[in-house]
Design a protein around this motif. Structure first.
Motif, mmCIF file in Angstrom:
data_model
loop_
_atom_site.group_PDB
_atom_site.id
_atom_site.type_symbol
_atom_site.label_atom_id
_atom_site.label_comp_id
_atom_site.label_asym_id
_atom_site.label_seq_id
_atom_site.Cartn_x
_atom_site.Cartn_y
_atom_site.Cartn_z
ATOM 1 N N GLY A 168 0.867 -1.188 0.000
ATOM 2 C CA GLY A 168 0.000 0.000 0.000
ATOM 3 C C GLY A 168 0.893 1.224 0.000
ATOM 4 O O GLY A 168 2.015 1.183 0.479
ATOM 5 N N HIS A 169 0.368 2.311 -0.530
ATOM 6 C CA HIS A 169 1.167 3.529 -0.656
ATOM 7 C C HIS A 169 1.637 4.058 0.689
ATOM 8 O O HIS A 169 2.746 4.553 0.818
ATOM 9 N N HIS A 201 -17.554 12.073 -1.930
ATOM 10 C CA HIS A 201 -16.863 10.825 -1.626
ATOM 11 C C HIS A 201 -16.534 10.781 -0.125
ATOM 12 O O HIS A 201 -16.230 11.808 0.477
ATOM 13 N N ARG A 252 -9.477 3.769 -12.317
ATOM 14 C CA ARG A 252 -9.797 2.632 -11.441
ATOM 15 C C ARG A 252 -10.104 3.046 -10.000
ATOM 16 O O ARG A 252 -10.871 2.406 -9.324
ATOM 17 N N VAL A 253 -9.476 4.141 -9.527
ATOM 18 C CA VAL A 253 -9.795 4.537 -8.151
ATOM 19 C C VAL A 253 -10.944 5.537 -8.090
ATOM 20 O O VAL A 253 -11.311 5.986 -7.035
ATOM 21 N N HIS A 266 -17.236 3.793 -8.783
ATOM 22 C CA HIS A 266 -18.193 4.045 -7.706
ATOM 23 C C HIS A 266 -17.888 3.247 -6.449
ATOM 24 O O HIS A 266 -17.821 3.790 -5.365
ATOM 25 N N PRO A 274 -12.784 0.461 -3.020
ATOM 26 C CA PRO A 274 -12.412 -0.245 -1.783
ATOM 27 C C PRO A 274 -11.595 0.637 -0.846
ATOM 28 O O PRO A 274 -11.557 0.417 0.356
ATOM 29 N N LEU A 275 -10.939 1.645 -1.414
ATOM 30 C CA LEU A 275 -10.128 2.526 -0.581
ATOM 31 C C LEU A 275 -10.983 3.430 0.306
ATOM 32 O O LEU A 275 -10.521 3.916 1.321
ATOM 33 N N LYS A 312 -13.594 2.882 2.258
ATOM 34 C CA LYS A 312 -13.800 2.371 3.625
ATOM 35 C C LYS A 312 -12.501 2.369 4.407
ATOM 36 O O LYS A 312 -12.471 2.690 5.590
ATOM 37 N N LEU A 313 -11.415 1.992 3.728
ATOM 38 C CA LEU A 313 -10.120 1.946 4.395
ATOM 39 C C LEU A 313 -9.740 3.329 4.908
ATOM 40 O O LEU A 313 -9.358 3.511 6.065
ATOM 41 N N ILE A 314 -9.870 4.325 4.038
ATOM 42 C CA ILE A 314 -9.418 5.671 4.404
ATOM 43 C C ILE A 314 -10.369 6.293 5.428
ATOM 44 O O ILE A 314 -9.939 6.955 6.359
ATOM 45 N N MET A 315 -11.669 6.044 5.290
ATOM 46 C CA MET A 315 -12.603 6.532 6.313
ATOM 47 C C MET A 315 -12.284 5.883 7.658
ATOM 48 O O MET A 315 -12.303 6.535 8.707
ATOM 49 N N GLY A 316 -11.963 4.598 7.630
ATOM 50 C CA GLY A 316 -11.586 3.889 8.859
ATOM 51 C C GLY A 316 -10.332 4.481 9.473
ATOM 52 O O GLY A 316 -10.226 4.631 10.697
ATOM 53 N N ASP A 317 -9.364 4.831 8.618
ATOM 54 C CA ASP A 317 -8.142 5.485 9.111
ATOM 55 C C ASP A 317 -8.469 6.802 9.802
ATOM 56 O O ASP A 317 -7.872 7.155 10.820
ATOM 57 N N ARG A 374 -13.166 1.424 14.312
ATOM 58 C CA ARG A 374 -13.455 1.676 12.899
ATOM 59 C C ARG A 374 -14.955 1.668 12.604
ATOM 60 O O ARG A 374 -15.360 1.773 11.450
ATOM 61 N N LEU A 432 -16.928 0.621 9.436
ATOM 62 C CA LEU A 432 -15.977 0.463 8.334
ATOM 63 C C LEU A 432 -15.028 -0.680 8.639
ATOM 64 O O LEU A 432 -14.094 -0.543 9.406
ATOM 65 N N ALA A 447 -4.552 -2.942 -1.589
ATOM 66 C CA ALA A 447 -3.525 -2.473 -2.521
ATOM 67 C C ALA A 447 -3.521 -3.367 -3.760
ATOM 68 O O ALA A 447 -3.411 -2.894 -4.886
#
Lengths: 262, 296
Positions: A84-85, A143, A218-219, A222, A225-226, A228-233, B278, B281, B290
């Protein structure tokens, strides 16, 4: 609880070159399967400052990206598994030697002229120089990442930053900022962002680069997947904030007299 | 705390009260007769009619409270619980002229949310309808909230979406409200919140949430959602442009905004204590994401 992402250290190879002098600038580029863009990205990165080291973190790449990077005069870290970045940036920051650290992505070619303002801002005393870009906001339903970035800034009493955040590239930080934030926390960018502001560092949006337009389609699909990840972060960051400053994050109760309700 | 009923014409003096409300003449506006035969204001259902309490908190609202009370008096309600706090004007004199009014009086300001929580504690009905003393809303506009609860909704919210601009032109509070809903997996609720009035609660909601939590409305909302109560929007009443401008609620940094931002932090904190940091989420593996992100 903030859980640090585990790093897969499998087959880590370091190829340091050009380490005769201490660099002023470290440009950190996480890259995964970006053979189409990576050479151009590195070329621009090298032009940002005459005394720069470029650190490329190749991870989970199966498309020959690593071979392309190896041909460049850059420092390379290579991981078989995708990181991941964000984890990539954290790993790169750990080995950076520069006084200024500039973070960009391997999938987005940004001209060195557009990158210099970030480095210049830090050179003039800024600790964290952010991209003045909030994402698409002229719509009714934004978003989740845009919403999260705005709300975190509001909760940090920095609504003037709008949606600017260390979640977005490009951004540059001072070595002092790296010491306050600590490299491993860069793997959760909103946490790093909150730590910088709470740590009393000077954080400003200094220059606008419309990275939304450059992001591959691709990112922008609609079902991202990122999101939820970023909101969770961001939620984990709010968790950290409320553990540090109290359940209300330091905001007062104004005229509310809670003791009356029993 | 005093509970003063309308039937007692004179309020026993209390040493705590700093300013005695002056006796006010009846409001010039006539009080509409409550009628359940009015097609707008009757509940359409075969089940027995539920009881309804209207709850409002008021602090110096003599200009508007008469109109507010006249409208709610047209609803088929059992009581109006008015929590007066920090009043130095004729609000009390107007409120006591309404036959269904039960007045609770505090000499000092206690905050609107605290007032509502106390009102909720005092309420004895099946349906609790919360309104503001400074924004008169017609009985017709209030009826959908009561109806929604009667039909099984636990928390009936006002949908202010039609009155809002695009995201970039909204205030910080709308953004906090939307973030809380989305973090709890209720993207559909957008910016709608218990922070705004009008809204209505079922008795079940009141008991599940607990009246003390109503002091911090976003926290009550988070608990309602997490405990599986039916939280829904039921109608759209335009209250967005009708809020009174006070020196405490305007400007980029104002105490009311900071209060509500703090409330949202507190709500998120509470939710995290219940279901992890979380919330809705799920923590997908970063590696997995990734990998997906780079699939072409």
């Amino acid at each position: 609880m903030i859980v640090k992402r585990t790093r897969k250290r499998s087959s880590r190879r370091t190829v340091p070159r050009n380490t005769s002098t201490t660099p002023y600038l470290s440009v950190i580029i996480p890259v995964m399967n970006e053979r189409r863009t990576i050479a151009k990205v590195i070329r621009e990165a090298k032009k940002v400052h005459p005394n720069a080291e470029v650190i490329v973190i190749v991870n989970g790449s199966k498309d020959g990206t690593e071979r392309i990077v190896r041909q460049q005069r850059v420092k390379m870290l290579s991981f078989d598994k995708p990181l991941g970045h964000d984890v990539g940036r954290s790993v790169g920051a750990e080995m950076a030697q520069g006084q200024v650290l500039l973070f960009i992505d391997g999938d987005m070619v940004i001209s060195h002229r557009q990158l210099r303002p970030f480095v210049q801002a830090v050179a003039k005393g800024m600790d964290v120089a952010l991209n003045d870009y909030s994402g698409p906001t002229h719509k009714r339903l934004v978003h989740g990442v845009v919403l999260s970035k705005y709300v975190l800034n509001i909760m940090l009493s920095r609504s003037d930053l709008k949606g600017s955040s260390m979640t977005a590239v490009p951004h540059a930080i001072s070595r002092r900022a790296l010491e306050v934030i600590q490299a491993q926390n860069l793997s959760i960018p909103p946490l790093a962002h909150a730590m910088a502001i709470e740590g009393g560092l000077q954080v400003e949006a200094v220059h606008a680069v419309n990275v939304g337009r450059m992001n591959p389609v691709r990112v922008r699909q609609h079902k991202d997947p990122l999101e939820k990840l970023i909101m969770g972060d961001h939620l984990e960051t709010i968790d950290w904030l409320s553990q540090k400053l109290g359940a209300r994050g330091g905001f007062s109760d104004f005229t509310r007299k809670r003791e009356i309700v029993r | 705390m005093r509970l003063v009923r309308r039937s007692k014409r004179r309020v026993a003096s209390t040493s705590k009260r700093k300013v005695k409300p002056k006796k006010q003449p009846l409001p010039t506006r006539s009080i509409a007769v409550k009628t359940t035969s009015n097609p707008y204001l009757s509940l359409q259902s075969s089940t027995p009619l539920p009881s309804i309490s209207v709850i409002l908190s008021a602090q110096n609202e003599e200009d508007s409270i008469g109109a507010v009370l006249s409208e709610v008096s047209r609803l088929p309600i059992q009581e109006i619980i008015i929590v007066l706090n920090g009043c130095t004007d004729g609000t009390y004199g107007i409120a006591r002229t309404y036959p269904l009014a039960k007045i609770i009086h505090y000499p000092d300001p206690i905050g609107h949310d605290v007032g509502r929580a106390i009102g909720a504690k005092m309420a004895s009905s099946d349906i609790l309808l919360f309104v503001d003393a400074d924004i008169p809303i017609t009985a017709q506009d209030l009826m959908p909230f009561v109806q929604a609860i009667h039909q099984g909704v636990d928390v009936a919210l006002n949908d202010i979406n039609p009155y809002l601009s695009t995201f970039d032109r909204r205030d910080d509070l709308s953004r906090c409200k939307e973030f809380l809903n989305r973090s709890l997996g209720r993207r559909d609720l957008t910016v709608n919140s218990l922070t705004a009035i009008p809204h209505a609660l079922s008795r079940k909601a009141m008991e599940t949430i607990g009246y003390t939590y109503l002091m911090v409305p976003p926290k009550a909302q988070a608990i309602a959602i997490l405990k599986g109560l039916r939280v829904e929007v039921c109608t759209s009443v335009n209250v967005v442009e009708r809020n009174k401008i006070r020196k405490t609620n305007v400007g980029q940094t104002n105490p009311v905004a900071e209060l509500i931002i703090g409330d949202h932090l507190e709500a998120i904190r509470e939710a995290m204590d219940i279901c992890g940091s979380r919330l809705a989420l799920t923590d997908n593996q970063r590696n997995h994401i990734a990998a997906r992100r780079n699939r072409r």
